[in-house]
Design a protein around this motif. Structure first.
Motif, PDB file in Angstrom:
ATOM      1  N   LYS A 114      40.965  46.310  49.214  1.00  9.17           N
ATOM      2  CA  LYS A 114      39.803  46.067  50.056  1.00  9.17           C
ATOM      3  C   LYS A 114      39.297  47.365  50.686  1.00  9.17           C
ATOM      4  O   LYS A 114      38.178  47.417  51.197  1.00  9.17           O
ATOM      5  N   VAL A 155      42.981  36.649  41.427  1.00  4.60           N
ATOM      6  CA  VAL A 155      43.264  37.779  42.317  1.00  4.60           C
ATOM      7  C   VAL A 155      43.971  37.253  43.556  1.00  4.60           C
ATOM      8  O   VAL A 155      43.462  36.374  44.243  1.00  4.60           O
ATOM      9  N   ARG A 156      45.154  37.818  43.845  1.00  8.31           N
ATOM     10  CA  ARG A 156      45.943  37.349  44.972  1.00  8.31           C
ATOM     11  C   ARG A 156      46.321  38.514  45.876  1.00  8.31           C
ATOM     12  O   ARG A 156      46.647  39.612  45.415  1.00  8.31           O
ATOM     13  N   ALA A 157      46.275  38.266  47.155  1.00  8.79           N
ATOM     14  CA  ALA A 157      46.575  39.307  48.144  1.00  8.79           C
ATOM     15  C   ALA A 157      48.070  39.596  48.191  1.00  8.79           C
ATOM     16  O   ALA A 157      48.902  38.694  48.048  1.00  8.79           O
ATOM     17  N   TYR A 217      54.138  39.710  44.247  1.00  9.85           N
ATOM     18  CA  TYR A 217      53.053  39.839  45.220  1.00  9.85           C
ATOM     19  C   TYR A 217      53.556  40.215  46.611  1.00  9.85           C
ATOM     20  O   TYR A 217      52.968  39.825  47.609  1.00  9.85           O
ATOM     21  N   PHE A 229      45.322  43.896  46.451  1.00 10.70           N
ATOM     22  CA  PHE A 229      45.250  42.618  45.750  1.00 10.70           C
ATOM     23  C   PHE A 229      45.689  42.861  44.307  1.00 10.70           C
ATOM     24  O   PHE A 229      45.503  43.952  43.771  1.00 10.70           O
ATOM     25  N   ARG A 230      46.265  41.826  43.693  1.00 10.40           N
ATOM     26  CA  ARG A 230      46.762  42.001  42.331  1.00 10.40           C
ATOM     27  C   ARG A 230      46.361  40.843  41.421  1.00 10.40           C
ATOM     28  O   ARG A 230      46.226  39.703  41.870  1.00 10.40           O
TER      29      ARG A 230
END
Length: 323
Positions: A114, A155-157, A217, A229-230
């Protein structure tokens, strides 16, 4: 004076290899590892023989220095000793790595952030401010192309810190079938009690993927400044074993902008511009930005390049004209 102590290997090479073959009941894993393991153990047997001769020379013939010990081929035993130490140090790592693969498949990861104004990240990931930052649309409709097919861009934080999750190896054999797991846990006294963890498959699967998420994650709080994010793609079925299928790509319409680094050269900017112009019909709402250092605020500022617009480009694709 130095003395060489002969280490006694109580387990024969043949029995140890047989035991490892049983551990690696997965055919692909066995093929990948057994040959290299057998070579390692042959070296260990050879060195054990050499060391036994060296031991006799030291204690029976009075030779008291490692540098004076040679085998029948004239090779220094010291050199063999160093080679053997490497084998003994590296083999456990190889073995444990293969055991880890029996729990979870490898994952391939694409990383986003971000933040676009963190100086440390520009220094680490963008060639010390000479690279660029790409801006992507990662909305619900976005897809990632990998291995020749499109998959949803999930997309996950990243979570930073958090509780430690214990993982019992014998109850987390996720890459084996239930038949293989039962055989793996079968001993002289019957099936291990660890097999009970697989009785409730739904509950086991829920915990299995909870641990996977923690592994994929989660990072320590030292990395919290990255706001990462991944997107993770799991190689569950070995479909990405071939390097050519590991390439990930995005549709051009997901690329929404580029931020040039503080030290990005004009030549590199023109090369990037020329590449983008070839795909200008696929790029919508595309914006150019420039990273600059503000001495007054002592931070990186991102400035929009007002006169750089792909849609207004009129010349040939040579990277020299901007409008």
């Amino acid at each position: 004076e130095k003395q060489i102590k002969l280490l006694n290997f109580s387990l024969s090479v043949e029995k140890l290899v047989d035991a490892i073959k049983k551990v690696f009941s997965n055919e692909k894993m066995r093929v990948q590892t057994i040959e290299s393991m057998e070579e390692i153990f042959e070296e260990m047997k050879e060195f054990s023989y050499i060391m036994k001769g060296a031991e006799n020379d030291i204690f029976l013939h009075g030779k008291g220095s490692e540098e004076q010990i040679y085998n029948n081929d004239g090779n220094s035993v010291v050199q063999q000793h160093r080679k053997w130490l490497i084998v003994m140090a590296d083999f456990p790592k190889v073995f444990v790595a293969q055991l880890r693969d029996m729990i979870y498949p490898k994952s391939y990861v694409v990383c986003f952030s971000k933040k676009n104004d963190n100086s440390a990240m520009w220094g680490n990931y963008a060639d010390c401010h000479k690279g660029v930052c790409l801006i992507y649309d990662t909305g619900d409709e976005a897809k990632l192309k990998v291995g020749g097919r499109h998959i949803p861009l999930d997309v996950r934080a990243i979570s930073y810190g958090g509780e430690s999750i214990e993982c019992n190896f014998f109850q987390t054999l996720g890459r084996l079938t239930m038949v293989q797991i039962r055989e793996w846990l079968l001993g002289v006294d019957g099936v291990s009690s660890c097999y009970e963890a697989f009785s409730d498959v739904e509950e086991w699967r829920k915990r299995y993927w909870k641990i996977y998420d923690a592994k994929t994650y989660r990072k320590t709080k030292n990395w919290e400044h990255e706001k990462e994010f991944r997107v993770a793609v799991s190689n569950t079925f070995g479909e990405f074993d071939v390097p050519q299928k590991q390439n990930m790509s995005f549709d051009w319409n997901l690329l929404k902008g580029v931020i040039f680094g503080i030290r990005t050269s004009e030549y590199d900017k023109k090369q990037i511009l020329a590449k983008l112009i070839k795909h200008k019909d696929e790029l919508s709402d595309f914006t150019f930005y420039q990273a600059e250092y503000s001495a007054e605020e002592q931070k990186i500022k991102i400035r929009k390049k007002k006169f750089w617009r792909l849609i207004n480009y009129k010349g040939k694709v040579n990277g020299t004209e901007k409008v």
